[in-house]
Design an enzyme around this catalytic site. Structure first.
Site, PDB file in Angstrom:
ATOM      1  N   ASP A  14       7.012  -4.352   2.857  1.00  0.00           N
ATOM      2  CA  ASP A  14       6.430  -3.031   3.047  1.00  0.00           C
ATOM      3  C   ASP A  14       7.501  -1.979   3.321  1.00  0.00           C
ATOM      4  O   ASP A  14       8.519  -2.258   3.948  1.00  0.00           O
ATOM      5  CB  ASP A  14       5.446  -3.089   4.227  1.00  0.00           C
ATOM      6  CG  ASP A  14       4.745  -1.776   4.464  1.00  0.00           C
ATOM      7  OD1 ASP A  14       4.010  -1.336   3.569  1.00  0.00           O
ATOM      8  OD2 ASP A  14       4.925  -1.195   5.549  1.00  0.00           O
ATOM      9  N   GLU A  37       7.565  -2.836  -2.103  1.00  0.00           N
ATOM     10  CA  GLU A  37       6.775  -1.616  -2.127  1.00  0.00           C
ATOM     11  C   GLU A  37       7.784  -0.480  -1.951  1.00  0.00           C
ATOM     12  O   GLU A  37       8.161  -0.125  -0.837  1.00  0.00           O
ATOM     13  CB  GLU A  37       5.736  -1.627  -0.998  1.00  0.00           C
ATOM     14  CG  GLU A  37       4.710  -0.518  -1.118  1.00  0.00           C
ATOM     15  CD  GLU A  37       4.783   0.511  -0.014  1.00  0.00           C
ATOM     16  OE1 GLU A  37       4.183   1.589  -0.171  1.00  0.00           O
ATOM     17  OE2 GLU A  37       5.453   0.258   0.997  1.00  0.00           O
TER      18      GLU A  37
END
Length: 739
Positions: A408, A459
């Site tokens: 993330d 991401e």
């Protein structure tokens, strides 16, 4: 003998007050002139008797400090001893003395921890079940180099931080103690005196593998007993990145996918049975779970973790989570989890100023704080911190058989000025904004992940070059990168009324300019259906019929486009409302034909995508894609080819207007008969059912540089796939849909 008088009063006072920095130098068995003595600190005792290993009384221990310090001579014949504690109420218990046990950390362990290179860190720090000198118990270890004193506390010692002060390994700042008799399920924390001598808030174990339910946040001692049954899956995945395999990911938030009728959560094992059935039916190849690491606040969805080594206790124990992964694997479904190494919350019981100093984070807020998220940034320049993170990644892949980690907020790690104004950030040694320490960490992390058989998904939303290129090619080493640009551009196009789309045509084609720069995943993720953005269906323009038709056509465009696929739960049946983590999806919508039709559309796309090599085999090769016509702006039509490695191909055509386009001519690479594989306007999907002939024969008439062409009918707001009849074996007959 008078040895009990040899301890100076300040030392006795320090023991009683819990200020002793090195209790193993004082407590337990020690040689003194004339023999051996045992010293014990038991503030809960009225009296203490020394027993031999058979339980026979050797003699009483003498209290030498009112705070609870006791001393006795240890006769030469007694090699091992136990303690009989007599409590003020007259009750008594026989216990082992933790200060008679040696360290369990060897020189190699201590060296690797100091160097930040211990890949098995989770087997050394934290709470480890162990047997020492024939005694079962638990070894507690924690890294806290700047603490003046560290104790483990729990029910086993009345949460009294004076009782079990730990042994310091000064070379690397690790504190350790073996507590005999402490078994599974015991809550514990660490009590510390900071470098200034002040008592810190009780700290949760950073390496904790299981946690108690709220409102508590203590870690629990734990030993896994799970027996895996996914040997075949694990054997086949070894060394495989999946670049040439189909990957259609179903993104799931465990707390809101389904719930019990009373609104309570499903457990991991309940979820396993329902999720396996559903994902197999729908044809997804992988499940990706929003972070399962322990976190205190439901509303963070797991993206502010406080337990990087623990599956959240919300849905069961760690072995229940293993069962979920095992069941998915045995059903042929891969498992990915979101993993958050970019930042951590400020909760005082967790990592923030862990030992009274900025240990895991940077001291300077210009490097150590995320103002947007109210969180702290890991210090990627500290070897022990990156060891903590890297070992966590390997832990999930090794211990829970996770197939890949979606990392993330990578962009926030790469740039020192991420979401910062001038004067709010510090440049690197070259004066620029790249976080060189984070870059080095990510490269080493991805090398390690691939070495143990996992994949890494970034991401990452910027133009940083080579995110999914190998480290030896100066890349970051991720396996895949989320294509956030494709997502933003195409959703912006789909929001436009069809009459205006011809003015935004390039938003749908621009992605092909850079499509093969990275190994892209096309994400329609949870981030696109929260915070007022509405649902995917809600983004579509027009009346209800057009909204559903637009969404089905968009899914067809996505599955025909190069790149792996990802769809957040609820999108597969066109949920109307925005996602809410506090309630289950609106499964009752499937009683309505249009929603059930979208679900069937996604199901058939998944199966077709898996069965037809041209739709997945060359996702990351420029030779696997070819435009037929990228510039039919006035009609808002896009047409292209997908090629497999054997020369087979699929024609994909999207018509993003509500106009039926009859006699639409498409150039084809090979003369012959063609048939429809998929039509998002099919009546079974809730469409208008505009059809083509069962066989469409080519003509020797050139179109856009191709000698042969076919004439087709393009349904309104629809995507159609066609294949040459000679390629029937690639066409996936069982999933073909011609409406």
């Amino acid at each position: 003998m008078s040895d009990w008088r040899s301890l100076p009063q300040p030392m006795l006072d320090a023991l009683a007050a819990g200020w002793c920095h090195d209790p193993f130098a004082v407590l337990g068995p020690h040689r003194v002139s004339g023999g051996r003595v045992v010293r014990v600190f038991r503030p809960d005792a009225e009296a203490v008797d020394l027993l031999d290993r058979h339980g026979a009384r050797v003699g009483p221990m003498r209290r030498v400090h009112d705070g609870g310090v006791f001393v006795a001579e240890l006769p030469p014949s007694v090699r091992s001893y136990r303690l009989k504690i007599v409590h003020p109420d007259g009750s008594w218990s026989v216990v082992e003395d933790p200060y008679r046990f040696p360290s369990t950390l060897g020189e190699l362990d201590l060296y690797l921890i100091r160097e930040g290179a211990h890949e098995d860190l989770y087997r050394k720090l934290g709470a480890q079940p162990a047997t020492l000198k024939g005694m079962r118990g638990t070894v507690f270890s924690v890294w806290a180099p700047n603490a003046r004193r560290v104790s483990v506390v729990g029910n086993f010692n009345g949460w009294d931080g004076r009782r079990n002060i730990m042994r310091l390994h000064p070379g690397n700042g690790v504190w350790e103690i073996f507590l005999p008799g402490v078994g599974e399920g015991e809550p514990y924390k660490f009590e510390m005196l900071g470098p200034d001598g002040r008592l810190l808030p009780l700290k949760t174990d950073p390496m904790g593998q299981r946690f108690e339910p709220p409102p508590g946040n203590a870690a629990l001692t734990w030993r896994s007993r799970y027996r895996w049954h996914d040997e075949e899956w694990m054997r086949e995945r070894h060394g495989q990145t999946g670049l040439h395999q189909p990957m259609s990911v179903y993104e799931v938030h465990a707390g809101s996918w389904r719930r019990h009728e009373d609104g309570s959560w499903l457990g991991w094992r309940e979820m396993a049975e329902a999720l396996v059935r559903y994902v197999r039916k729908m044809g997804f190849t992988h499940v990706e779970l929003l972070p399962v690491t322990e976190h205190p606040f439901d509303g963070s969805w797991g993206y502010q973790p406080t337990g990087m080594y623990a599956p959240t206790r919300r849905f069961g124990d760690p072995d229940d989570f293993r069962y979920l992964v095992d069941r998915l694997h045995r059903a042929g479904i891969g498992v990915l989890v979101d993993w958050v190494p970019a930042h951590f919350p400020r909760d005082e019981f967790a990592l923030a100023r862990f030992d009274g100093t900025a240990l895991y984070e940077h001291e300077d807020p210009r490097r150590g704080e995320h103002a947007d998220w109210g969180t702290l940034i890991y210090n990627f320049g500290r070897s022990e911190v990156i060891n903590f993170l890297a070992a966590s990644a390997l832990y999930w892949i090794r211990e829970f058989h996770i197939d890949g980690l979606r990392v993330d907020a990578v962009a926030s790690m790469l740039y020192l000025d991420y979401s910062r104004k001038d004067g709010e950030w510090l440049p690197n040694i070259h004066g620029s904004n790249e976080n060189l320490e984070a870059v080095a960490f990510l490269k080493e992390l991805n090398i390690a992940i691939h070495r143990v058989g996992g994949t890494a998904h970034a991401e990452e939303s910027t133009a940083w070059p080579g995110v999914s290129r190998p480290v030896e090619m100066n890349g970051l080493g991720f396996t895949y990168k989320w294509n956030m640009g494709w997502m933003n551009d195409t959703l912006a196009y789909m929001r436009e009324e069809p009459v205006h789309r011809k003015y935004h045509h390039d938003k749908m084609t621009f992605g092909m300019v850079y499509a093969f720069d990275e190994n892209f995943v096309l994400p329609l993720s949870h981030d696109e259906v929260v915070h007022g953005k509405g649902s995917l269906l809600g983004k579509m323009p027009g009346d209800d019929w057009q909204r559903f038709a637009n969404l089905r056509a968009y899914y067809g465009f996505m599955f025909g486009h190069p790149g792996k696929k990802l769809l957040f739960m609820g999108g597969e049946f066109a949920q109307w409302r925005e996602w809410d983590h506090d309630r289950a999806l609106d499964w009752e919508l499937l009683d309505q034909p249009r929603h059930a039709g979208v679900q069937r559309c996604v199901r058939d796309l998944n199966h077709l995508y898996r069965d037809v090599p041209a739709l997945h085999q060359r996702d990351f090769e420029a030779g696997g894609f070819e435009w037929l016509d990228w510039n039919d702006r006035d009609a808002s039509v896009f047409s292209w080819l997908r090629w497999d490695t054997e020369g087979g191909f699929v024609i994909c055509v999207s018509n993003f207007t509500p106009v039926i386009r009859r006699d639409y001519r498409l150039g084809v690479p090979v003369a012959g008969d063609y048939r429809v594989l998929f039509n998002s306007d099919g009546a079974d999907y809730g469409g208008s059912g505009v059809e083509n002939a069962a066989l469409i024969s080519s003509e020797s008439r050139g179109v856009l540089g191709r000698e042969d062409s076919i004439v087709v009918t393009l349904p309104p707001l629809a995507t159609v796939y066609l294949a040459r009849v000679a390629d029937r074996h690639e066409a996936g007959d069982s999933n073909a849909k011609q409406q």
